[in-house]
Design a protein around this motif. Sequence first.
Motif, mmCIF file in Angstrom:
data_model
loop_
_atom_site.group_PDB
_atom_site.id
_atom_site.type_symbol
_atom_site.label_atom_id
_atom_site.label_comp_id
_atom_site.label_asym_id
_atom_site.label_seq_id
_atom_site.Cartn_x
_atom_site.Cartn_y
_atom_site.Cartn_z
ATOM 1 N N MET A 120 -46.298 -18.488 -2.243
ATOM 2 C CA MET A 120 -45.677 -18.154 -0.698
ATOM 3 C C MET A 120 -46.005 -19.511 0.000
ATOM 4 O O MET A 120 -46.932 -19.882 -0.022
ATOM 5 C CB MET A 120 -46.613 -16.978 -0.204
ATOM 6 C CG MET A 120 -45.915 -16.305 0.954
ATOM 7 S SD MET A 120 -46.772 -15.020 1.936
ATOM 8 C CE MET A 120 -46.740 -13.612 0.347
ATOM 9 N N SER A 121 -45.018 -19.921 0.779
ATOM 10 C CA SER A 121 -45.296 -21.082 1.636
ATOM 11 C C SER A 121 -46.090 -20.477 2.801
ATOM 12 O O SER A 121 -45.991 -19.450 3.238
ATOM 13 C CB SER A 121 -43.761 -21.721 2.191
ATOM 14 O OG SER A 121 -43.232 -20.612 3.152
ATOM 15 N N ILE A 122 -46.402 -21.856 3.924
ATOM 16 C CA ILE A 122 -47.134 -21.396 4.997
ATOM 17 C C ILE A 122 -46.295 -20.839 5.977
ATOM 18 O O ILE A 122 -46.829 -19.845 6.389
ATOM 19 C CB ILE A 122 -47.620 -22.808 5.476
ATOM 20 C CG1 ILE A 122 -48.581 -23.568 4.345
ATOM 21 C CG2 ILE A 122 -48.209 -22.634 6.704
ATOM 22 C CD1 ILE A 122 -49.060 -24.878 4.961
ATOM 23 N N SER A 123 -45.157 -21.018 5.869
ATOM 24 C CA SER A 123 -44.312 -20.524 6.997
ATOM 25 C C SER A 123 -44.144 -18.870 6.672
ATOM 26 O O SER A 123 -44.377 -17.826 7.359
ATOM 27 C CB SER A 123 -42.838 -20.889 7.096
ATOM 28 O OG SER A 123 -42.077 -20.868 5.819
ATOM 29 N N GLU A 124 -44.048 -18.406 5.298
ATOM 30 C CA GLU A 124 -44.011 -17.094 4.911
ATOM 31 C C GLU A 124 -45.311 -16.255 5.202
ATOM 32 O O GLU A 124 -45.227 -15.275 5.579
ATOM 33 C CB GLU A 124 -43.672 -17.080 3.401
ATOM 34 C CG GLU A 124 -42.150 -17.559 3.022
ATOM 35 C CD GLU A 124 -41.812 -17.683 1.794
ATOM 36 O OE1 GLU A 124 -40.687 -17.358 1.203
ATOM 37 O OE2 GLU A 124 -42.704 -18.193 0.902
ATOM 38 N N LYS A 125 -46.076 -16.995 4.869
ATOM 39 C CA LYS A 125 -47.715 -16.633 4.893
ATOM 40 C C LYS A 125 -47.856 -16.247 6.585
ATOM 41 O O LYS A 125 -48.345 -15.046 7.038
ATOM 42 C CB LYS A 125 -48.754 -17.254 4.854
ATOM 43 C CG LYS A 125 -48.761 -17.319 3.092
ATOM 44 C CD LYS A 125 -49.973 -18.385 2.692
ATOM 45 C CE LYS A 125 -50.010 -18.377 1.308
ATOM 46 N NZ LYS A 125 -51.091 -19.200 0.788
ATOM 47 N N ILE A 126 -47.400 -17.081 7.467
ATOM 48 C CA ILE A 126 -47.371 -16.996 8.800
ATOM 49 C C ILE A 126 -46.682 -15.714 9.254
ATOM 50 O O ILE A 126 -47.268 -15.092 10.145
ATOM 51 C CB ILE A 126 -47.456 -18.186 9.705
ATOM 52 C CG1 ILE A 126 -48.427 -19.148 9.142
ATOM 53 C CG2 ILE A 126 -47.173 -17.961 11.161
ATOM 54 C CD1 ILE A 126 -47.909 -20.791 9.863
ATOM 55 N N LEU A 127 -45.550 -15.877 9.085
ATOM 56 C CA LEU A 127 -44.682 -14.618 9.226
ATOM 57 C C LEU A 127 -45.386 -13.250 8.930
ATOM 58 O O LEU A 127 -45.012 -12.196 9.536
ATOM 59 C CB LEU A 127 -43.320 -14.740 8.643
ATOM 60 C CG LEU A 127 -42.318 -15.900 9.359
ATOM 61 C CD1 LEU A 127 -41.112 -16.403 8.757
ATOM 62 C CD2 LEU A 127 -42.134 -15.411 10.897
ATOM 63 N N SER A 128 -45.723 -13.258 7.678
ATOM 64 C CA SER A 128 -46.252 -11.895 6.989
ATOM 65 C C SER A 128 -47.630 -11.764 8.110
ATOM 66 O O SER A 128 -47.890 -10.452 8.291
ATOM 67 C CB SER A 128 -46.584 -12.224 5.527
ATOM 68 O OG SER A 128 -47.597 -11.256 4.924
ATOM 69 N N LEU A 129 -48.299 -12.651 8.313
ATOM 70 C CA LEU A 129 -49.617 -12.305 9.076
ATOM 71 C C LEU A 129 -49.221 -11.621 10.493
ATOM 72 O O LEU A 129 -49.530 -10.756 10.819
ATOM 73 C CB LEU A 129 -50.320 -13.471 9.211
ATOM 74 C CG LEU A 129 -51.139 -14.079 8.278
ATOM 75 C CD1 LEU A 129 -51.569 -15.534 8.444
ATOM 76 C CD2 LEU A 129 -52.269 -13.077 7.780
ATOM 77 N N LYS A 130 -47.958 -12.202 11.206
ATOM 78 C CA LYS A 130 -47.393 -11.622 12.296
ATOM 79 C C LYS A 130 -47.003 -10.285 12.157
ATOM 80 O O LYS A 130 -47.311 -9.267 13.044
ATOM 81 C CB LYS A 130 -46.414 -12.657 12.750
ATOM 82 C CG LYS A 130 -45.688 -12.296 14.131
ATOM 83 C CD LYS A 130 -44.547 -13.317 14.424
ATOM 84 C CE LYS A 130 -43.664 -12.832 15.386
ATOM 85 N NZ LYS A 130 -42.922 -11.875 14.864
#
Length: 70
Positions: A1-11
Amino acid sequence: MSISEKILSLKKEKEVKTSIVCKEIGIPRSTWDSIVKDGVLPGTKVIIKICKYFNVSADWLLGLNEEKNN
């Protein structure tokens, strides 16, 4: 999972609007969009702010560790 995917998941997990996240961590919406839409790697200060806001480790966010919280 990319950083952007992780951030969106956290959000999504936190159920918070993008405008709120940007305001809380002190970044412009354009910076947020660059990270999550364009895949631009955020700078160290922004990574730290994101990690503190979502209560995750930088190692996890950067893909260096499998555990979210250390």
